[in-house]
Every structure is written in structure tokens, then in C-alpha cells.
Write a protein that holds these residues in place. Structure first.
Motif, PDB file in Angstrom:
ATOM      1  N   TYR A 351      -9.973  22.584  -0.747  1.00 23.07           N
ATOM      2  CA  TYR A 351      -9.612  23.548  -1.798  1.00 23.07           C
ATOM      3  C   TYR A 351      -9.346  24.925  -1.207  1.00 23.07           C
ATOM      4  O   TYR A 351      -8.468  25.665  -1.674  1.00 23.07           O
ATOM      5  CB  TYR A 351     -10.700  23.627  -2.865  1.00 23.07           C
ATOM      6  CG  TYR A 351     -10.139  23.791  -4.264  1.00 23.07           C
ATOM      7  CD1 TYR A 351      -8.883  24.354  -4.477  1.00 23.07           C
ATOM      8  CD2 TYR A 351     -10.849  23.385  -5.385  1.00 23.07           C
ATOM      9  CE1 TYR A 351      -8.349  24.484  -5.752  1.00 23.07           C
ATOM     10  CE2 TYR A 351     -10.340  23.514  -6.661  1.00 23.07           C
ATOM     11  CZ  TYR A 351      -9.084  24.067  -6.836  1.00 23.07           C
ATOM     12  OH  TYR A 351      -8.561  24.209  -8.099  1.00 23.07           O
ATOM     13  N   LEU A 355      -5.909  26.939  -1.944  1.00 25.18           N
ATOM     14  CA  LEU A 355      -5.882  28.281  -2.529  1.00 25.18           C
ATOM     15  C   LEU A 355      -5.134  29.264  -1.640  1.00 25.18           C
ATOM     16  O   LEU A 355      -4.393  30.126  -2.136  1.00 25.18           O
ATOM     17  CB  LEU A 355      -7.313  28.755  -2.774  1.00 25.18           C
ATOM     18  CG  LEU A 355      -7.985  28.119  -3.990  1.00 25.18           C
ATOM     19  CD1 LEU A 355      -9.502  28.174  -3.850  1.00 25.18           C
ATOM     20  CD2 LEU A 355      -7.546  28.823  -5.274  1.00 25.18           C
ATOM     21  N   MET A 385      -7.902  33.827  -6.784  1.00 25.45           N
ATOM     22  CA  MET A 385      -7.600  32.754  -5.845  1.00 25.45           C
ATOM     23  C   MET A 385      -8.090  33.084  -4.435  1.00 25.45           C
ATOM     24  O   MET A 385      -8.632  32.224  -3.741  1.00 25.45           O
ATOM     25  CB  MET A 385      -6.105  32.444  -5.850  1.00 25.45           C
ATOM     26  CG  MET A 385      -5.615  31.822  -7.153  1.00 25.45           C
ATOM     27  SD  MET A 385      -3.924  31.157  -7.085  1.00 25.45           S
ATOM     28  CE  MET A 385      -2.985  32.628  -6.676  1.00 25.45           C
ATOM     29  N   ALA A 389     -11.043  31.122  -2.442  1.00 25.13           N
ATOM     30  CA  ALA A 389     -10.841  30.535  -1.118  1.00 25.13           C
ATOM     31  C   ALA A 389     -11.983  30.912  -0.178  1.00 25.13           C
ATOM     32  O   ALA A 389     -12.536  30.063   0.536  1.00 25.13           O
ATOM     33  CB  ALA A 389      -9.501  30.983  -0.549  1.00 25.13           C
TER      34      ALA A 389
END
Length: 442
Positions: A351, A355, A385, A389
Motif C-alpha cells: 500500500y 500511495l 495520501m 504512505a
């Protein structure tokens, strides 16, 4: 009056540590360690926001309004700031008063009313928490901001969840295709089966499953804008006879049984008080022996779970009423609802990579993103975002795929003897024996 050194001293008191990055104030003065990213306070109004709304909410409003910014590497700035901010250094009462007084002097003349919040902030919420009506409003706030904006940020795959990467992945689109196919393989999809995609977004998973695995798919979403584009995509693909997109709450879906259910990035909207209902509803919609793939962001457990609070920036600007739960609680709720949990896979690092690609898309197309939405909306997405991250990279949050099965009458469910073979991206479909399916005509 030179602002930056005085402001830096205040920040150091609030953080309980030395200023971790360079600071520039609205008068052009600077303080703090040279080199690296620079935290820019563009207007004294940012301090006024903090006076009226101390803490993260005041900072969030200043960021969205453009009164706070970062020059240089945003990820590095967030990485430097996250640890001291999350440590929550508590000041003695007398010191708090002194800090507030200095903040007041730096903020200049302060009128008796706070600056109005940016228009991107959620204003009024009505109805009980996680009632169908309130959930629709929350989903609309996040998703109904323009399909063109989302296509710009997340790319033409229109998949708004964690992609799956490896060393040979060439692009974000390849990584998202790999994720969609991984889900289909974990679900063991076969031609003619019925798939329910809960929180289907723009229909990408339903389209992939129908096109490559021959299923009949039903996708449900609470976003009217998502549904409209998803239906267009289905029609363009010539799959209208096999894919149906509905604007529908999972609590309203009643045309089971389905052979498989996917819930990808949706359960974060359900809420702790409704999670058991969510799990039981999905169980009831599955045929015996059917599989559920629940893809969900998780937070670490807390010593006192009653102390959990939703992040105020995320709640006000990104995902209203969203809640994160520890992985153990999610697995426990699925089991208590009657599922047999068969596999759990963490995709945390994946993920973070996803991101960063989305942030790059946003930054590379900044002017167009602002034109499609607003400067404040673009700033919201960039901060949320990028911060997410960093949080995934640091292990502050994770994301997991939980594969669960509705037991048959004998209490058994059949999976491949080595189920993790699905990670090898085999092109063939899962053809493991499934006596429960053979006994369940439909």
C-alpha cells in the motif's frame, strides 16, 4: 519582529524536542536545521486557527486553506514530524498558558470569531452513526468529487485500493491488475458462479472477474457517481449481460446466495458497532462453502481500546465516520459471525508503494487536479495520501486480505492443499474439489 525563531521555540515546547526540520515564517525569516524539507507558515491566520482549534484540527484547516505548506520532500517532512507529534508531549498548565500567550502575540490582532473552516470540510452530520442515510452522505463526501479527478490520481485502472507489487512490476496498472487477479484466484472463481463485490467502486473487480473468470457479478456502491461510470464501463466492455452495478447498501442486498463475495476497502466505513451485523449479513448472502475475501486497513491494538479516536483530519476531510480496527478484532468478528477464517495476508508495504504512485500522479497533474476540484481538495488528497504512505512504511497502519469461508452442513470447507500457490500468478483457475458446491445447485 522576526517571527521564525520565536515560532520555532514554541513548536519545540509543544513537541518536547528540538525542531526536526527547517521553518520559514510569513515574514521570510527562517529557523531550525538547514537542509532538507522546509515547513512554511505562509500566513499568521494559521496561528489564529490554532488558537481557536488547538492541535491537529487547527493544523489541518491551515494546510487545506494553503496557510501551511512544505517545500521539498513531503515524505521526509512527514517522517520527521510524525514521531514527535504522535508522542503527544503534555505541557504543565503554566507552560501551556505561556505558549498560548506567545502564540496570541505572534498571531496579531485576533477577532473574537475563528476563521471559517475551508469549504472542503464536512460540516453537518445528521442521523445515527453508521445508519444507512448517514453512510450514504459520508460516502458521497469522499467519492462524489468527480470521476475525472479520481482517474487522474489513481490511473485508468480506476482501482482505489492497495495494488500488489513485485520486483518485475512495470507500472501501477500492472500492479492493480495483479491485485484483481489475486483476489479472483483466492476466491476460486469459476465460469457461471455469482460474485458479489461489496463497495465495487468503478466496477474494476467485477469487470475483471466477468472477463477473465466467466462469473456473473453484482457490484454495489453507495456512490451515484461511481455507479454511473461503472455502468458505462460495463456497457463498453460488452458485459452488461454478466455484470450488474447497483447503488445499494450491503444491508439492502437480499438476492443471495452468491458463490463468492469480495469486500475491498469497504469495511473501514462499516464502524465497530456495525461490524458484527456486516459480517453476519455477508455470511447470509454466501452459499455454504462460498468464500469471502475481506481486504481491509488495520491499526495496531491499543492497551485500552476505549482510548481509540478517529484521526480528526481524516474524519473531517477524507473519510467521514471511518473507523480502523486491529486485525485480531476483524478476524474475531468474522469468526463469531460464523465464518471459518482460512488465510490472512499482509500487504502493508504494497500500500505504501501504491500511495506513492498516486501522489506522483497528483503532483504531476496538479493544475488539472485543482481545475477539476479545488485547491483545497487537491491539498487534502496530497497530504492524506503522503501521510498514509509514511504511516504504512513505519508500520503505524497495515492492510490485510482475510480469506474466510461459510462452512457447509458438515462444518467443512475445501481449499487447495497449498492455498498460497495463488501468489504465483498462475494463469489457470483454482480447480480444487468442492463437494459443497456440487451439493448446492442453483
Amino acid at each position: 519582529m522576526v517571527v521564525a525563531p520565536r515560532l520555532a521555540a514554541l513548536i519545540e515546547q509543544l513537541l518536547g524536542t528540538a525542531l526536526p526540520l527547517r521553518l520559514r515564517a510569513w515574514d521570510g525569516s527562517e529557523a531550525g536545521p538547514p537542509g532538507g524539507p522546509v515547513l512554511v507558515v505562509r500566513h499568521r491566520r494559521a496561528l489564529r486557527r490554532l488558537l481557536f482549534k488547538p492541535g491537529e484540527m487547527g493544523l489541518a484547516r491551515a494546510w487545506v486553506a494553503g496557510e501551511l505548506d512544505v517545500e521539498g520532500d513531503l515524505y521526509a517532512a512527514l517522517d520527521l514530524l510524525l514521531a514527535p507529534v504522535q508522542a503527544h508531549h503534555a505541557l504543565p498548565a503554566r507552560q501551556r498558558l505561556a505558549v498560548a500567550g506567545e502564540l496570541l502575540r505572534l498571531a496579531g490582532p485576533v477577532v473574537p470569531v475563528p476563521p471559517p473552516p475551508p469549504r472542503e470540510e464536512v460540516r453537518r452530520r445528521t442521523g445515527p452513526l453508521h445508519s444507512p442515510r448517514r453512510d450514504r452522505a459520508a460516502i458521497s463526501h469522499h467519492y462524489d468529487v468527480g470521476n475525472a479527478f479520481y482517474a487522474l490520481v489513481i490511473g485508468p485502472s480506476l482501482v482505489y485500493s492497495c495494488a500488489v507489487w513485485d520486483e518485475d512490476t512495470a507500472s501501477l496498472e500492472d500492479a492493480q491488475a495483479a491485485k484483481l487477479d489475486l483476489i479472483c484466484r483466492k476466491l476460486g472463481l469459476r465460469p457461471g458462479q455469482r460474485l458479489l463485490d461489496v463497495g465495487c467502486g468503478w466496477g474494476s473487480l467485477a469487470l475483471h472477474a466477468a472477463r477473465h473468470y466467466g462469473v456473473r457479478a453484482v457490484g454495489i456502491t453507495l456512490s451515484a457517481e461511481q455507479a454511473a461510470l461503472a455502468r458505462e464501463r460495463v456497457a463498453r466492455a460488452g458485459l452488461a449481460d454478466r455484470v450488474e452495478i447497483r447503488v445499494q447498501d450491503y444491508r439492502e442486498t437480499a438476492d443471495g446466495p452468491f458463490d463468492a463475495i469480495a469486500s475491498v476497502g469497504m469495511a473501514e466505513h462499516v464502524g465497530a458497532d456495525r461490524y458484527r451485523e456486516y459480517a453476519e449479513r455477508l455470511l447470509a448472502l454466501l452459499r455454504p462453502g462460498g468464500r469471502l475475501l475481506n481486504h481491509q486497513i488495520a491499526r495496531p491494538p491499543m492497551a485500552d481500546e476505549r482510548a481509540y479516536r478517529v484521526d480528526p483530519f481524516i474524519d473531517a476531510y477524507v473519510f467521514p465516520d471511518g473507523e480502523l480496527a486491529p486485525l485480531g478484532r476483524t478476524v474475531g468478528q468474522l469468526e463469531r459471525a460464523g465464518f471459518e477464517v482460512r488465510d490472512v495476508e499482509s500487504l502493508r508495504e504494497h500500500y505504501a508503494l501504491t500511495l506513492r504512485r498516486w501522489v506522483r500522479n497528483l503532483e504531476d497533474n496538479w493544475a488539472e487536479a485543482v481545475r477539476l476540484t479545488s485547491p483545497g481538495r487537491a491539498r487534502v488528497w496530497r497530504l492524506y495520501m503522503a501521510a498514509s504512505a509514511v504511516n504504512f512504511e513505519r508500520g503505524g497502519i497495515g492492510v490485510n486480505q482475510v480469506l474466510a469461508v461459510r462452512p457447509t452442513a458438515t462444518g467443512t470447507s475445501v481449499l487447495p492443499l497449498r492455498p498460497r500457490a495463488w501468489t504465483e500468478r498462475a494463469t489457470g483457475q483454482d480447480r480444487s474439489p468442492d463437494p459443497a458446491r456440487q451439493a448446492q445447485p442453483h
